[in-house]
Scaffold this motif. Structure first.
Motif, PDB file in Angstrom:
ATOM      1  N   LEU A 490       0.670  -1.357  -0.054  1.00 20.67           N
ATOM      2  CA  LEU A 490      -0.087   0.079  -0.218  1.00 20.67           C
ATOM      3  C   LEU A 490       0.750   0.885   0.265  1.00 20.67           C
ATOM      4  N   SER A 491       0.856   2.062  -1.089  1.00 24.31           N
ATOM      5  CA  SER A 491       2.001   2.842  -1.382  1.00 24.31           C
ATOM      6  C   SER A 491       1.358   4.599  -1.280  1.00 24.31           C
ATOM      7  N   HIS A 492       2.065   4.934  -0.952  1.00 22.12           N
ATOM      8  CA  HIS A 492       1.597   6.769  -1.122  1.00 22.12           C
ATOM      9  C   HIS A 492       1.757   7.185  -2.624  1.00 22.12           C
ATOM     10  N   GLU A 493       2.279   7.202  -3.369  1.00 24.87           N
ATOM     11  CA  GLU A 493       3.221   7.329  -4.934  1.00 24.87           C
ATOM     12  C   GLU A 493       3.345   8.449  -4.527  1.00 24.87           C
ATOM     13  N   ASP A 494       3.379   9.645  -4.004  1.00 23.35           N
ATOM     14  CA  ASP A 494       4.039  10.937  -3.612  1.00 23.35           C
ATOM     15  C   ASP A 494       4.412  11.192  -2.066  1.00 23.35           C
ATOM     16  N   LEU A 495       5.176  10.682  -2.016  1.00 18.32           N
ATOM     17  CA  LEU A 495       5.732  10.636  -0.240  1.00 18.32           C
ATOM     18  C   LEU A 495       6.705  11.885  -0.725  1.00 18.32           C
ATOM     19  N   HIS A 496       7.091  13.375  -0.002  1.00 14.22           N
ATOM     20  CA  HIS A 496       8.434  13.545   0.292  1.00 14.22           C
ATOM     21  C   HIS A 496       7.919  14.636   0.911  1.00 14.22           C
TER      22      HIS A 496
END
Length: 612
Positions: A490-496
């Motif tokens: 399960l991924s955020h896909e814009d984690l910064h």
């Protein structure tokens, strides 16, 4: 920890030691004629009004802590002037230093309280006020005893306590102080409306009137008992006991969870009844009236300050925003005091006039809140490149803040609202609480945090360690033969760092618009190799090597750690292309692209060094 440290500084800077004896010192000991003494005293609030906002703007630019520290040092030094000078010269120098100190401290103090208290602003401010009143009780008696022993001794003790307050303050870490004040980052701002200004003016007005009534009551008591310092000290001490550990605490606990309308109505009623009792000029009525004022003097400021704080229109306005309140309140009080003194100089009549003014102002405020239970303002973040619409929702009844993010119907790149909500409820990463949803928007509980990208390396460090640990332990849902990562999670896909908000020791991950099942490495590399993360290349690759050990045994990231520099180079190349495709004219986007280019050059050089 920071809360306790600041609490000590807040108590130590109390002027209770000098408050009772200063008027006597200047007039009786220094033999300053009453007319110039009163004239200079009358000029003090006017000069403070002129200096407050400029000094607060400087504090916002260079740091809250340094401004507060300098203000305390100047304030401490001001109490040494009677040792070095005498007569009118001593009083003038003392006044100048005190005004400078007040201007450096005023707005900054509440801004620091807000910064270190986070979402518990009103509660922490109330506890701070109560502890202040409690611990200053013995200071009144120390002042009287020291004055009897040596007339200069209270001033020397006052100088030492304020100096210790300044030294203690250096131990605090203030999150907001690390936000860079450059044109590229202006932070968030609100689009104000006429309704906003009506509410703002009503808050400033009632805050000013409450403040004026307390100041008037203190002056009245001092005038009545100026010949007996010991009785005056006992009375102030009793008032502080009531405010801190007695009925005042019970009243605060009683109204804490009530509506704003109820809180202000009750405070208004107690103020009015207390002032009427004081105007009767009978011993019993004066005592009961004084108890009434003491009940609420530590309550109304946290409540009104929180309401005012919720209307802050720009992120970069910290100390300056609270200075606007101080200056606005000061102007209103000067006008009220001038008008009242033209009407009468009788104490009893003035108390009744204050009671009528508070009653009228309370009714106006009640109507304003009743007519405007909720205020919605457009919320703009200068560093955001999203096409979502963000609205700040100010609940004036409960004094709460929420954020609503609305998704454009014509854009299909975002996930469905229901999917975004479900993912946030499932993830192991810390998220902001969702309050409400509809087909095209999500409403969140407001989290008063600073973006991780805007913090210095020391303040980033703890959050990076914590979030890396959480990324390591994410469950691998399935494995594939995909290069360079075969682990699906399960991924955020814009984690910064721009999507991580930090407040004291808490942080929240925001903007889950593109989240879903994805490769584990996506979140890890987008965070660790973001240019606004203040890490050396050694630290970045060390984190990456460490986190790779938690991938599956067949994952290329884990099997080919020595080749990860090439993979990072490829990622950074693609990221730079992605930013170029945004076609954004934003200064933030241009700077971000330049920072990625710089990081890419460093990674290439680092990789060549390893190869050699």
């Amino acid at each position: 920890m920071d809360k306790k440290i600041f609490q000590l500084s807040y108590i130590l800077r109390s002027t209770a030691i000098s408050m009772l004896i200063l008027p006597i010192w200047w007039v009786d000991i220094q033999k300053i004629p009453l007319q110039p003494y009163l004239t200079i005293a009358a000029l003090v609030p006017i000069i403070s009004l002129i200096l407050d906002i400029p000094f607060s703007v400087i504090a916002d630019k260079f740091g809250l802590k340094i401004s507060y520290f300098i203000g305390l040092i100047i304030f401490s030094v001001s109490f040494l002037t009677p040792l070095l000078l005498s007569g009118i010269a001593s009083y003038i120098v003392f006044t100048i230093l005190s005004v400078l100190a007040d201007s450096l401290i005023n707005g900054v103090e509440i801004a620091i309280i807000k910064s270190i208290s986070g979402s518990n602003f009103s509660e922490y401010y109330s506890k701070l006020s109560q502890s202040f009143y409690l611990f200053t009780i013995p200071l009144f008696f120390i002042s009287v005893i020291a004055y009897q022993f040596n007339t200069l001794l209270p001033l020397i003790i006052q100088c030492i306590t304020i100096f210790l307050s300044a030294i203690n303050l250096l131990r605090i870490k203030i999150m907001d102080d690390s936000i860079p004040e450059v044109q590229i980052h202006e932070g968030w701002s609100l689009k104000t409306t006429p309704k906003y200004f009506i509410i703002l003016c009503s808050i400033i007005l009632i805050y000013s009137v409450f403040d004026g009534a307390v100041q008037f009551q203190n002056r009245s008591i001092q005038l009545l008992l100026s010949d007996n310092l010991l009785i005056l000290a006992c009375l102030f001490a009793c008032g502080n006991v009531i405010s801190s550990v007695g009925l005042g605490r019970r009243v605060y606990n009683f109204i804490n969870d009530r509506t704003t309308s109820f809180k202000i109505s009750l405070i208004t009623l107690i103020f009015v009844l207390s002032l009427i009792l004081l105007s009767l000029n009978k011993l019993v009525s004066i005592i009961i009236g004084y108890i009434g004022i003491s009940l609420i003097k530590g309550i109304y400021r946290p409540i009104m300050s929180e309401l005012y704080s919720n209307l802050q229109p720009k992120q970069k306005w910290k100390a300056s925003w609270f200075s606007f309140l101080s200056v606005g309140s000061g102007i209103i009080l000067i006008a009220i005091n001038f008008f009242f003194t033209q009407l009468s100089n009788q104490l009893q009549l003035l108390e009744l006039l204050w009671a009528l003014l508070i009653l009228g102002t309370g009714m106006i405020f009640y109507v304003v809140i009743w007519k405007n239970e909720r205020l919605e303002l457009s919320y703009h973040d200068s560093s955001s490149l999203s096409n979502k619409t963000t609205t700040l929702i100010i609940d004036l009844i409960r004094s709460k803040l929420n954020i609503r993010q609305s998704y454009p119907i014509q854009y299909s790149s975002y996930n469905k609202v229901s999917e975004i909500k479900e993912i946030q409820e499932t993830t192991t990463l810390p998220v902001v609480k969702i309050i409400d949803t509809d087909d095209h928007s999500l409403t969140y509980q407001y989290f008063s945090g600073i973006k991780l990208e805007n913090l210095d390396s020391d303040k980033q460090h703890a959050t990076i360690i914590n979030i890396v640990e959480l990324l390591k332990t994410r469950e691998i849902e399935e494995t594939t033969t995909q290069y360079p990562c075969s682990c699906v999670t399960l991924s955020h896909e814009d984690l910064h760092p721009g999507n991580i908000l930090v407040s004291n020791k808490q942080y929240k991950v925001i903007d889950w618009d593109f989240s879903g099942m994805g490769y584990k490495i996506t979140d890890e590399i987008s965070l660790l190799f973001h240019p606004k993360l203040h890490l050396t290349l050694n630290e970045r690759f060390k984190y990456l090597t460490d986190i790779a050990q938690y991938h599956s045994d067949i994952c290329p990231i884990k099997l080919s750690v020595d080749k990860n520099t090439k993979f990072v180079e490829t990622y950074l190349h693609n990221k730079i292309k992605e930013i170029s495709n945004w076609n954004s004219t934003s200064k933030y986007a241009k700077k971000l692209k330049d920072e990625y280019l710089t990081l890419l050059m460093e990674v290439k050089k680092f990789g060549n060094t390893i190869d050699n």
